[in-house]
Design a protein around this motif. Sequence first.
Motif, PDB file in Angstrom:
ATOM      1  N   ARG A  92     -14.425 -28.528   7.504  1.00  0.00           N
ATOM      2  CA  ARG A  92     -14.941 -27.844   8.694  1.00  0.00           C
ATOM      3  C   ARG A  92     -13.940 -26.788   9.185  1.00  0.00           C
ATOM      4  N   GLN A  93     -12.667 -27.143   9.140  1.00  0.00           N
ATOM      5  CA  GLN A  93     -11.637 -26.195   9.566  1.00  0.00           C
ATOM      6  C   GLN A  93     -11.610 -24.961   8.648  1.00  0.00           C
ATOM      7  N   ILE A  94     -11.820 -25.171   7.356  1.00  0.00           N
ATOM      8  CA  ILE A  94     -11.832 -24.049   6.410  1.00  0.00           C
ATOM      9  C   ILE A  94     -12.997 -23.114   6.711  1.00  0.00           C
ATOM     10  N   ASP A  95     -14.178 -23.669   7.015  1.00  0.00           N
ATOM     11  CA  ASP A  95     -15.322 -22.831   7.385  1.00  0.00           C
ATOM     12  C   ASP A  95     -14.992 -21.964   8.597  1.00  0.00           C
ATOM     13  N   HIS A  96     -14.337 -22.587   9.574  1.00  0.00           N
ATOM     14  CA  HIS A  96     -13.952 -21.868  10.790  1.00  0.00           C
ATOM     15  C   HIS A  96     -12.943 -20.765  10.461  1.00  0.00           C
ATOM     16  N   LEU A  97     -11.971 -21.096   9.621  1.00  0.00           N
ATOM     17  CA  LEU A  97     -10.941 -20.123   9.257  1.00  0.00           C
ATOM     18  C   LEU A  97     -11.529 -18.955   8.477  1.00  0.00           C
ATOM     19  N   SER A 125      -8.212 -18.452  18.161  1.00  0.00           N
ATOM     20  CA  SER A 125      -8.178 -19.798  18.719  1.00  0.00           C
ATOM     21  C   SER A 125      -8.511 -20.828  17.648  1.00  0.00           C
ATOM     22  N   GLU A 126      -7.822 -21.929  17.660  1.00  0.00           N
ATOM     23  CA  GLU A 126      -8.057 -23.062  16.763  1.00  0.00           C
ATOM     24  C   GLU A 126      -7.937 -22.684  15.289  1.00  0.00           C
ATOM     25  N   VAL A 127      -6.993 -21.793  14.984  1.00  0.00           N
ATOM     26  CA  VAL A 127      -6.821 -21.435  13.579  1.00  0.00           C
ATOM     27  C   VAL A 127      -5.505 -21.946  13.011  1.00  0.00           C
ATOM     28  N   ALA A 128      -4.738 -22.641  13.790  1.00  0.00           N
ATOM     29  CA  ALA A 128      -3.446 -23.107  13.299  1.00  0.00           C
ATOM     30  C   ALA A 128      -3.603 -24.140  12.198  1.00  0.00           C
ATOM     31  N   GLY A 129      -4.674 -24.898  12.226  1.00  0.00           N
ATOM     32  CA  GLY A 129      -4.914 -25.866  11.158  1.00  0.00           C
ATOM     33  C   GLY A 129      -4.075 -27.120  11.281  1.00  0.00           C
ATOM     34  N   ASP A 130      -3.497 -27.365  12.455  1.00  0.00           N
ATOM     35  CA  ASP A 130      -2.655 -28.543  12.636  1.00  0.00           C
ATOM     36  C   ASP A 130      -3.509 -29.762  12.983  1.00  0.00           C
ATOM     37  N   GLY A 131      -3.015 -30.912  12.621  1.00  0.00           N
ATOM     38  CA  GLY A 131      -3.650 -32.170  13.020  1.00  0.00           C
ATOM     39  C   GLY A 131      -4.932 -32.492  12.303  1.00  0.00           C
ATOM     40  N   ALA A 185     -12.245 -27.768  -3.440  1.00  0.00           N
ATOM     41  CA  ALA A 185     -12.581 -26.682  -4.356  1.00  0.00           C
ATOM     42  C   ALA A 185     -12.791 -25.388  -3.575  1.00  0.00           C
ATOM     43  N   GLY A 186     -12.850 -24.293  -4.336  1.00  0.00           N
ATOM     44  CA  GLY A 186     -13.170 -22.996  -3.726  1.00  0.00           C
ATOM     45  C   GLY A 186     -11.981 -22.123  -3.471  1.00  0.00           C
ATOM     46  N   GLY A 187     -10.831 -22.422  -4.067  1.00  0.00           N
ATOM     47  CA  GLY A 187      -9.630 -21.639  -3.796  1.00  0.00           C
ATOM     48  C   GLY A 187      -9.310 -20.595  -4.833  1.00  0.00           C
ATOM     49  N   ASP A 188     -10.311 -20.116  -5.610  1.00  0.00           N
ATOM     50  CA  ASP A 188     -10.028 -19.166  -6.679  1.00  0.00           C
ATOM     51  C   ASP A 188      -9.801 -17.748  -6.165  1.00  0.00           C
ATOM     52  N   ASP A 189     -10.441 -17.413  -5.075  1.00  0.00           N
ATOM     53  CA  ASP A 189     -10.344 -16.038  -4.568  1.00  0.00           C
ATOM     54  C   ASP A 189      -9.022 -15.848  -3.855  1.00  0.00           C
ATOM     55  N   GLU A 190      -8.179 -14.969  -4.393  1.00  0.00           N
ATOM     56  CA  GLU A 190      -6.854 -14.772  -3.834  1.00  0.00           C
ATOM     57  C   GLU A 190      -6.780 -13.587  -2.883  1.00  0.00           C
ATOM     58  N   GLY A 191      -7.868 -12.846  -2.767  1.00  0.00           N
ATOM     59  CA  GLY A 191      -7.791 -11.599  -2.022  1.00  0.00           C
ATOM     60  C   GLY A 191      -8.253 -11.734  -0.588  1.00  0.00           C
ATOM     61  N   VAL A 192      -7.901 -10.691   0.183  1.00  0.00           N
ATOM     62  CA  VAL A 192      -8.404 -10.567   1.548  1.00  0.00           C
ATOM     63  C   VAL A 192      -9.779  -9.920   1.473  1.00  0.00           C
ATOM     64  N   PRO A 193     -10.778 -10.410   2.202  1.00  0.00           N
ATOM     65  CA  PRO A 193     -12.123  -9.839   2.090  1.00  0.00           C
ATOM     66  C   PRO A 193     -12.196  -8.419   2.626  1.00  0.00           C
ATOM     67  N   ALA A 194     -13.125  -7.658   2.076  1.00  0.00           N
ATOM     68  CA  ALA A 194     -13.395  -6.324   2.615  1.00  0.00           C
ATOM     69  C   ALA A 194     -14.296  -6.466   3.828  1.00  0.00           C
ATOM     70  N   PRO A 195     -14.189  -5.540   4.802  1.00  0.00           N
ATOM     71  CA  PRO A 195     -15.093  -5.593   5.944  1.00  0.00           C
ATOM     72  C   PRO A 195     -16.542  -5.546   5.516  1.00  0.00           C
ATOM     73  N   HIS A 209      -5.709 -21.702   1.902  1.00  0.00           N
ATOM     74  CA  HIS A 209      -5.207 -22.209   0.625  1.00  0.00           C
ATOM     75  C   HIS A 209      -4.378 -23.481   0.818  1.00  0.00           C
ATOM     76  N   GLU A 210      -3.579 -23.526   1.884  1.00  0.00           N
ATOM     77  CA  GLU A 210      -2.763 -24.716   2.151  1.00  0.00           C
ATOM     78  C   GLU A 210      -3.647 -25.942   2.389  1.00  0.00           C
ATOM     79  N   LEU A 211      -4.705 -25.757   3.171  1.00  0.00           N
ATOM     80  CA  LEU A 211      -5.612 -26.874   3.438  1.00  0.00           C
ATOM     81  C   LEU A 211      -6.322 -27.329   2.166  1.00  0.00           C
ATOM     82  N   ARG A 212      -6.747 -26.371   1.335  1.00  0.00           N
ATOM     83  CA  ARG A 212      -7.426 -26.737   0.093  1.00  0.00           C
ATOM     84  C   ARG A 212      -6.508 -27.497  -0.851  1.00  0.00           C
ATOM     85  N   ARG A 213      -5.252 -27.075  -0.926  1.00  0.00           N
ATOM     86  CA  ARG A 213      -4.317 -27.780  -1.802  1.00  0.00           C
ATOM     87  C   ARG A 213      -3.994 -29.172  -1.260  1.00  0.00           C
TER      88      ARG A 213
END
Length: 791
Positions: A739-744, A724-730, A777-787, A768-772
């Motif tokens: 705030r949206q990035i923290d949620h994502l 929920s609320e992860v589309a990042g629109d608007g 800042a904070g977009g250096d990590d390109e990977g998916v996190p490990a559990p 990454h789209e929102l950061r660009r």
Amino acid sequence: MVLCGHWDVRPNPVGEDVAKLVVWHEGDRFRVLVVAFWIPILLLAIEVNAVLRQLVAFTGKYRPVGTDYLHGTMTFAAHGNRDVPGRVERPSRGARLKGIEPYPVPMSDSGGPLSIDRPNVDHPLRVDAPFEPAGDQPEAIEQLVAGYEQQGYDKQTLLGVTGSGKTNTVSWTIEELQQPTLVIAHNKTLAAQLYEEFRNLFPDNAVEYFVSYYDYYQPEAYVEQTDTYIDKDASINDEIDRLRHSATRSLLTRDDVIVVASVSAIYGLGDPRNYVDMSLRIEEGERIDRDELLGKLVDLNYERNDVDFTQGTFRVRGDTVEIYPMYGRYAVRCELWGDEVDSLRKVDPLEGKVVSEEPAVLLHPAEHYSQPEERLEEAIAEIEQRLEERIAYFERQGDLVAAQRIEERTTFDLEMMREAGYCSGIENYAVHLSDREEGEAPYTLLDYFPDDFLTVVDESHQTIPQIKGQFAGDKSRKESLVANGFRLPTAFDNRPLTFEEFEEKTDRTLYVSATPSDYEREHSGQIVEQIVRPTHLVDPEIEVADASGQVDDLLDRIANMPDEERVLVTTLTKRMAEDLTEFLEEAGVDVAYMHDETDTLERHELIRSLRLGEIQVLVGINLLREGLDIPEVSLVAILDADQEGFLRSETTLVQTMGRAARNVNGNVVLYADEPSSAMTAAIEETQRRRRIQREYNEEHGFEPTTIEKEIGKSSLPGSKTDTSEVAGDGVADADEAARQIDHLEERMQAAANNLEFELAADIRDRIHELRREFDLAGGDDEGVPAPREGF
């Protein structure tokens, strides 16, 4: 307790007794105590297994259910009522491998997919399901087991219609056969779904996950036409790497194992004998110098890191050495008192809490390609000889560029192997690192299984062609690399199995599909049908309508649909799907379009909206993707159904029509001018199944009802993660974007914890789209996190 007798074991007819097997009886089971006097451990294992084989053959109604190597006992129990009488258990290659370590008591974790195996707590493979077999399931289970056990079939096919519970049938069959099992699926997403299902069905057994550990993979290649070299580029998912190690470790240390894998199972892996021989056993009270212990860990490819303590590393604090194995959730704390192991504890690396005291631990290498030092030296000598031959070859051809290239690249790899015991792309030298000859089949996951195991090929009509195509694709890419001096010719031996080698390495095979192909039908000893669903739903009614005016006819049918029912529409081309979606929107229909560029997150949102009634119609080209078995769908419309091809073949039509089989009012409309042969065959097959299902319901008095499924529960990848609320629109400004990035990021971590890496990658891309867009800042990590550790 009744003493049954004892057997003396000796390595040859005239040798001294080296071990004694003492057997006693307790209720419905008996135990075997192995008392060893003197003998190399491997030889003892072979001799003991030979006696056990005779013992079990003599008492055929028993089967092994546990092995306690610490105390030297083995337990056998009587077969259950459903077991085939007289079955004889054969000691497997895995059992002999386990005999190499006399007292392995590895650390154990409770719960979670990374639960560590313990050889002394093997459990029989047992299904824990909230329901009993129903519909055609009991007969299918009985036929499959009898086919393997009594009629001696090596290959069988389970033909099960959509929604008939094929996975459960396979599970009950595994329970009857009591064999380690490999389940192969044709993609990671389907493999993850099966992994979750088998974990829930076999809570007391080792259910493992083995797929490619690359989130992103660009293979090494050379394009001769443009003289372009493409270096290998990959992003490795550490969590999947751990799961792969967990799978191989379980296979080598216990018998009650089910591994769910993709076609990654047929790609090269390290020699299982090296993986076993190099394992390090540490016991409480053992005398070992600290530096000697550290040296052995380095030989196992563990890295020292006193700061970032992650899997595959160790850290040292005085006389305390903490090791984080590749396959567990917990680390091992080894406390030394001088040159003696004072204590071994399992600790939570996040909280630092002691979980348990361990009498001994068994550590396997951190890399599947780990090599003993002496074998590595031999391999380096072989590679150097082949390098000289290859340089001479290129010089004779007058290709001095290729000669220099192969010398520089191979020399660099050799230096890395000498210094670190490992190099990037070491798999290209796999033939030198093992005892096989050039051209022989590579070691793969299949070699970690015992000699007799069951292979289940899920959705075999798609998985079999995928397995067949892997070898040719890999070879064509490497030909230009070898010809131009980027790799030695032995790189060809780092390859997937050919289909013939795959068949040779597998024993009993079960093909599972709703629409088996000709291959499965021709090679199966029998085809077991599972037509009647446990829910008693029948296949949908089929209607053929004129293709001329198909859009207007479809619009009329949509207008007459009840509010609680939904429609799926499939077209032949992307352009037609777009135009149809636009037309239906202008006509006032709540419609959405699912295309090939729709990512996992968007697909999840579309399916949820369809089920909630926010949209009534979903249009697509290929509606066979996972997660589209929706109970609210009562109408499936197939436009241009008479245009033969992949999307209108018999197999695809049967599968697509099955999308309406979860609703009691299910109906399928095929729009065609002249019915094609594929249409006719698909209609006849669906009507045959429908007739069998209705006759069964009438005979037993069953009334079919639509499946009730909570909207929050879906088989779609990503369904376990709150999206929920992860589309990042608007998003209006940078503060809101932050705030949206923290949620994502929270949602991304939750998706990774649920093994939904595809969804996590999609959410990462949104971040990454929102950061660009907002220059954050904070977009250096390109990977998916490990559990996280709680996983």
